[in-house]
Design an enzyme around this catalytic site. Structure first.
Site, PDB file in Angstrom:
ATOM      1  N   GLY A  17       0.729  -1.109  -0.161  1.00 39.22           N
ATOM      2  CA  GLY A  17      -0.038  -0.171  -0.142  1.00 39.22           C
ATOM      3  C   GLY A  17       0.676   1.254   0.017  1.00 39.22           C
ATOM      4  CD  GLN A  73       3.240   5.760   2.573  1.00 41.93           C
ATOM      5  OE1 GLN A  73       2.288   5.202   2.120  1.00 41.93           O
ATOM      6  NE2 GLN A  73       4.327   5.091   3.131  1.00 41.93           N
ATOM      7  CB  CYS A  95       4.821   2.253   7.476  1.00 38.91           C
ATOM      8  SG  CYS A  95       4.706   3.672   6.639  1.00 38.91           S
ATOM      9  CG  LEU A  96       6.902   1.009   1.461  1.00 39.33           C
ATOM     10  CD1 LEU A  96       6.045   1.311   0.033  1.00 39.33           C
ATOM     11  CD2 LEU A  96       7.687   0.149   1.442  1.00 39.33           C
ATOM     12  CG  HIS A 154      -0.733   1.092   7.107  1.00 37.86           C
ATOM     13  ND1 HIS A 154       0.497   0.606   7.980  1.00 37.86           N
ATOM     14  CD2 HIS A 154       0.057   2.166   6.333  1.00 37.86           C
ATOM     15  CE1 HIS A 154       1.517   1.176   7.551  1.00 37.86           C
ATOM     16  NE2 HIS A 154       1.370   2.282   6.783  1.00 37.86           N
ATOM     17  CD  GLU A 155      -1.067   2.400   2.597  1.00 35.23           C
ATOM     18  OE1 GLU A 155      -0.742   3.533   2.385  1.00 35.23           O
ATOM     19  OE2 GLU A 155      -0.568   1.377   2.946  1.00 35.23           O
ATOM     20  CG  HIS A 179       0.210   6.877   5.287  1.00 35.52           C
ATOM     21  ND1 HIS A 179       1.420   7.112   5.863  1.00 35.52           N
ATOM     22  CD2 HIS A 179       0.537   5.687   5.099  1.00 35.52           C
ATOM     23  CE1 HIS A 179       2.089   6.431   6.122  1.00 35.52           C
ATOM     24  NE2 HIS A 179       1.580   5.154   5.588  1.00 35.52           N
TER      25      HIS A 179
HETATM   26 ZN    ZN Z   1       2.732   3.375   5.648  1.00 33.81          ZN
END
Ligand code: ZN
Length: 208
Positions: free
Chosen positions: A48, A53, A112-113, A154-155, A158
């Site tokens: 995701g 991000q 998480c990226l 999660h997304e 963000h």
């Molecule tokens: Zn993330």
């Protein structure tokens, strides 16, 4: 082209992202941003990615969970997490509603990226509903459970400036290296025991 993924500490991750109008969504630069987000997510790879991000304060999320990503997880964990492949989904202006349970009692590791190199156990709801638009502005509704529901939570977090580190069980926070060594192929049972033990030591700390 691959976009740079900003990391925890970058103020872009802490802003409330902006709603898009249909006119804005139709613009070539917005469509190109979506294409680049997809390429960036697949390059890492991740399951995701949210526009903040990549430094864009817009309410756009993309999700894709390929079968090949499941090889790193034990079969019994995949079943416990109700993790099934999710074909690519682009959701614009998502609105998330928790279906169940309200207390977000599903406890599994996630990463998480934008918190690159780490993982922790994060409480999430089992089932959610998300409404929004597809990349062409057509209304869509997604109902999801298990791992897909976790990714959606999660997304969407963000877009509200929230990171998993805000709600994780902090004593389970660890490096990816440690996670791969001890937890990637672990059984759900081992994880339940670990969390119980960790939560218990948390309580001991609080009672001091
Ligand atoms: Zn993330």
């Amino acid at each position: 082209m691959i976009l740079k993924i900003v990391q925890a500490g970058d103020t872009a991750l802490r802003k409330k992202a902006k709603q898009l109008t249909r006119a804005q969504l139709a613009k070539p630069e917005t469509q190109q941003l979506i294409d680049l987000m997809i390429a960036t997510l697949r390059d890492r790879p991740g399951v995701g990615l949210a526009a903040p991000q990549v430094g864009e304060s817009l309410r756009i999320i993309i999700i894709e969970d390929k079968t090949e990503y499941h090889e790193k997880v034990s079969d019994e964990m995949l079943i416990a997490q109700s993790r099934k492949p999710v074909p690519l989904k682009v959701i614009v202006n998502p609105v998330l509603t928790i279906i169940s349970p309200a207390d977000k009692s599903e406890l599994y590791f996630e990463g998480c990226l934008s918190v690159d190199g780490y993982a922790a156990v994060v409480p999430r709801a089992r089932a959610v509903k998300v409404t929004g638009w597809d990349r062409h502005g057509k209304p869509l509704t997604v109902t999801a459970d298990g791992w897909f529901a976790r990714i959606l939570q999660h997304e969407v977090d963000h877009l509200n400036g929230d990171l998993y580190i805000d709600t994780m069980i902090s004593r389970t926070f660890m490096t990816d290296k440690q996670y791969s060594k001890d937890w990637a192929k672990a059984s759900p049972d081992k994880l339940v025991k670990f969390i119980a033990k960790t939560a218990l030591s948390d309580k001991k700390e609080q009672n001091k």
